[in-house]
Write a protein that holds these residues in place. Structure first.
Motif, PDB file in Angstrom:
ATOM      1  N   PHE A 333       0.913  -1.417  -0.392  1.00  0.00           N
ATOM      2  CA  PHE A 333      -0.321  -0.021  -0.001  1.00  0.00           C
ATOM      3  C   PHE A 333       0.606   1.381   0.289  1.00  0.00           C
ATOM      4  O   PHE A 333       0.421   2.251   0.184  1.00  0.00           O
ATOM      5  N   LYS A 334       2.154   0.911  -0.521  1.00  0.00           N
ATOM      6  CA  LYS A 334       2.791   2.793  -0.418  1.00  0.00           C
ATOM      7  C   LYS A 334       2.611   3.447  -1.096  1.00  0.00           C
ATOM      8  O   LYS A 334       2.183   4.943  -0.762  1.00  0.00           O
ATOM      9  N   ASP A 335       1.802   3.903  -2.425  1.00  0.00           N
ATOM     10  CA  ASP A 335       1.353   5.014  -3.277  1.00  0.00           C
ATOM     11  C   ASP A 335      -0.281   4.324  -3.295  1.00  0.00           C
ATOM     12  O   ASP A 335      -1.043   5.283  -3.773  1.00  0.00           O
ATOM     13  N   LYS A 336      -0.774   3.962  -1.536  1.00  0.00           N
ATOM     14  CA  LYS A 336      -1.992   4.224  -1.982  1.00  0.00           C
ATOM     15  C   LYS A 336      -2.604   5.019  -0.414  1.00  0.00           C
ATOM     16  O   LYS A 336      -1.680   5.432   0.398  1.00  0.00           O
ATOM     17  N   GLY A 337      -3.907   5.002  -0.615  1.00  0.00           N
ATOM     18  CA  GLY A 337      -4.496   5.744   0.842  1.00  0.00           C
ATOM     19  C   GLY A 337      -5.982   6.117   0.846  1.00  0.00           C
ATOM     20  O   GLY A 337      -6.496   6.230  -0.810  1.00  0.00           O
ATOM     21  N   MET A 338      -7.016   6.131   1.911  1.00  0.00           N
ATOM     22  CA  MET A 338      -8.152   6.893   1.387  1.00  0.00           C
ATOM     23  C   MET A 338      -7.997   7.500   1.444  1.00  0.00           C
ATOM     24  O   MET A 338      -7.539   9.164   2.055  1.00  0.00           O
ATOM     25  N   PRO A 339      -9.737   8.217   0.123  1.00  0.00           N
ATOM     26  CA  PRO A 339      -9.252  10.252   0.589  1.00  0.00           C
ATOM     27  C   PRO A 339     -10.356  10.903   1.694  1.00  0.00           C
ATOM     28  O   PRO A 339     -10.418   9.662   2.388  1.00  0.00           O
ATOM     29  N   LYS A 340      -9.939  11.653   2.273  1.00  0.00           N
ATOM     30  CA  LYS A 340     -10.949  12.000   2.729  1.00  0.00           C
ATOM     31  C   LYS A 340     -12.140  12.497   2.417  1.00  0.00           C
ATOM     32  O   LYS A 340     -12.107  12.843   1.756  1.00  0.00           O
ATOM     33  N   LEU A 341     -12.844  12.408   3.393  1.00  0.00           N
ATOM     34  CA  LEU A 341     -14.724  12.486   2.927  1.00  0.00           C
ATOM     35  C   LEU A 341     -14.999  13.843   3.160  1.00  0.00           C
ATOM     36  O   LEU A 341     -14.678  14.962   3.427  1.00  0.00           O
ATOM     37  N   ASN A 342     -15.934  14.120   1.679  1.00  0.00           N
ATOM     38  CA  ASN A 342     -15.724  15.448   1.863  1.00  0.00           C
ATOM     39  C   ASN A 342     -17.767  16.065   3.329  1.00  0.00           C
ATOM     40  O   ASN A 342     -18.497  15.473   2.856  1.00  0.00           O
ATOM     41  N   CYS A 343     -17.069  17.443   3.620  1.00  0.00           N
ATOM     42  CA  CYS A 343     -17.603  17.704   4.519  1.00  0.00           C
ATOM     43  C   CYS A 343     -17.758  19.261   4.050  1.00  0.00           C
ATOM     44  O   CYS A 343     -18.715  19.647   4.849  1.00  0.00           O
ATOM     45  N   ASP A 344     -17.963  19.717   2.853  1.00  0.00           N
ATOM     46  CA  ASP A 344     -18.015  21.152   2.196  1.00  0.00           C
ATOM     47  C   ASP A 344     -19.252  21.046   1.130  1.00  0.00           C
ATOM     48  O   ASP A 344     -20.270  22.189   2.329  1.00  0.00           O
ATOM     49  N   LEU A 345     -20.144  20.393   1.397  1.00  0.00           N
ATOM     50  CA  LEU A 345     -21.752  20.354   0.718  1.00  0.00           C
ATOM     51  C   LEU A 345     -22.773  19.833   1.592  1.00  0.00           C
ATOM     52  O   LEU A 345     -23.597  20.159   1.420  1.00  0.00           O
ATOM     53  N   HIS A 346     -22.779  19.274   2.918  1.00  0.00           N
ATOM     54  CA  HIS A 346     -23.936  19.400   3.049  1.00  0.00           C
ATOM     55  C   HIS A 346     -25.087  20.469   3.820  1.00  0.00           C
ATOM     56  O   HIS A 346     -25.752  20.898   3.908  1.00  0.00           O
ATOM     57  N   GLU A 347     -24.106  21.828   4.012  1.00  0.00           N
ATOM     58  CA  GLU A 347     -24.490  23.013   4.720  1.00  0.00           C
ATOM     59  C   GLU A 347     -26.082  23.717   3.644  1.00  0.00           C
ATOM     60  O   GLU A 347     -26.880  23.905   4.217  1.00  0.00           O
ATOM     61  N   PRO A 348     -26.191  23.590   2.428  1.00  0.00           N
ATOM     62  CA  PRO A 348     -27.270  24.270   1.695  1.00  0.00           C
ATOM     63  C   PRO A 348     -28.113  23.278   1.970  1.00  0.00           C
ATOM     64  O   PRO A 348     -29.118  23.511   1.203  1.00  0.00           O
ATOM     65  N   TYR A 349     -27.656  21.929   1.826  1.00  0.00           N
ATOM     66  CA  TYR A 349     -28.996  20.938   2.033  1.00  0.00           C
ATOM     67  C   TYR A 349     -29.398  20.545   3.360  1.00  0.00           C
ATOM     68  O   TYR A 349     -30.368  19.584   3.186  1.00  0.00           O
ATOM     69  N   LYS A 350     -29.220  21.863   4.532  1.00  0.00           N
ATOM     70  CA  LYS A 350     -29.975  21.180   5.141  1.00  0.00           C
ATOM     71  C   LYS A 350     -31.565  21.180   5.270  1.00  0.00           C
ATOM     72  O   LYS A 350     -32.351  20.313   6.272  1.00  0.00           O
TER      73      LYS A 350
END
Length: 357
Positions: A333-350
């Motif tokens: 897994f030298k060149d692999k990794g889990m992406p950080k999830l997107n927390c920026d979309l939620h607010e306008p969809y409340k």
């Protein structure tokens, strides 16, 4: 294990005493002998689904060791029957045993999706990944009947909110359509648990779980569809699956996983008694060896609640395990990794849809 002496399809082989109860229930040998002579069935070994009505569904996780801030559980108790499961102890809070009750009395939260929606709509709520199955598997057999996990995923998609999933069941592919939609906005991360590559080991450790072959196929299908997958090589149990670490890591990488995580087994509370009883019946030839090696990883005890060491252990055996994990990461897994999830979309969809103004 003597097939005549076990309860088929279950991990735990007894109901241990609930620490919150003053009285205890005991299955006496003379009663069992009487039932055998009379031809009566002592235990029907049936799963019960019991509806419960919690007021909230999202839990704040205070432990610094588990890598999540918020979790939710559509079900309490788990029919998978994994003998080592840390969640067994939580069944005592509901008035049940951490042994067979944990596998056979499944508490169902039918209002989970409504409770989740109410949480995500709160003005005070700030988006942060919520992990489904922080305690028990959201794709256990009950999901086929109740479909609560799917309902919750629909809520996450509606409100553009990040979600993580932990499971060892291929049933997650039933919701591939929703997972793909979530992945388009980087709102989903999946953790698949793989404890062994041996079906024989899997069957005794995790009697009602998906086969290893299907789990690896699930990793591949998810990965091929753009859904990031981390494989949980957990727990590592000395002299049971510790020799498979590199093999499991390679299989995970070959199937498309982006990373691996691990823990060393710890047997807190009632789990120590459940596991000890089980291993003396399932693996009598190495029971004492395994138990002593687990103790050597946790300061001489099966029970270990110390933050910082409880998940990784200490001592020579724990050091060997942790070093193998490091080697596996470097090699596969030298060149692999889990992406950080997107927390920026939620607010306008409340409000349930994108605000125009």
């Amino acid at each position: 294990m003597n097939p005549k002496s076990i309860i088929k399809g279950r991990g735990a082989q007894l109901n241990v005493h609930n620490r919150f109860f003053e009285l205890s229930h005991e299955m006496r040998d003379d009663f069992l002998e009487y039932c055998q002579k009379e031809g009566e069935q002592v235990d029907k070994n049936k799963t019960q689904y019991l509806e419960v009505f919690p007021k909230t569904i999202v839990n704040k996780v205070k432990s610094p060791d588990v890598g999540m801030a918020y979790s939710m559980n559509a079900y309490q108790g788990c029919e998978h029957g994994c003998i080592y499961c840390y969640a067994r102890n939580t069944h005592e809070f509901w008035g049940y045993s951490a042994g067979l009750d944990f596998e056979r009395r499944i508490l169902v939260k039918k209002d989970a999706a409504k409770l989740l929606e109410a949480q995500l709509k709160k003005k005070s709520w700030k988006a942060y990944p919520i992990v489904m199955s922080g305690n028990t598997d959201c794709y256990q057999p009950a999901e086929q009947k109740f479909r609560i996990t799917r309902q919750c995923l629909e809520v996450f998609l509606k409100y553009k909110h990040p979600v993580g999933i932990i499971t060892k069941n291929s049933r997650i592919l039933d919701d591939l359509d929703i997972l793909k939609d979530l992945a388009k906005d980087n709102l989903i991360g999946v953790n698949i648990s793989i404890t062994s590559l041996s079906e024989e080991t899997r069957r005794v450790l995790e009697p009602r779980t998906t086969t290893i072959k299907k789990r690896l196929e699930t990793v591949k299908v998810l990965s091929d569809n753009g859904i990031p997958v981390n494989v949980m090589i957990a727990p590592i149990i000395p002299s049971i699956n510790s020799h498979e670490i590199l093999l499991m890591a390679k299989a995970a990488s070959d199937s498309g996983a982006l990373s691996i995580a691990h823990t060393i087994v710890r047997l807190n509370g009632a789990i120590g008694e459940v596991f000890s009883d089980w291993i003396k019946k399932a693996m009598p030839d190495r029971a004492e060896k395994v138990l002593h090696q687990i103790e050597s990883c946790h300061g001489g005890q099966l029970n270990d609640s110390r933050y910082g060491t409880r998940m990784r252990g200490e001592g020579k055996i724990a050091e060997q395990i942790n070093n193998l994990i490091k080697l596996a990461r470097q090699q596969y897994f030298k060149d692999k990794g889990m992406p950080k999830l997107n927390c920026d979309l939620h607010e306008p969809y409340k409000a349930g849809q994108l605000k125009l103004f």
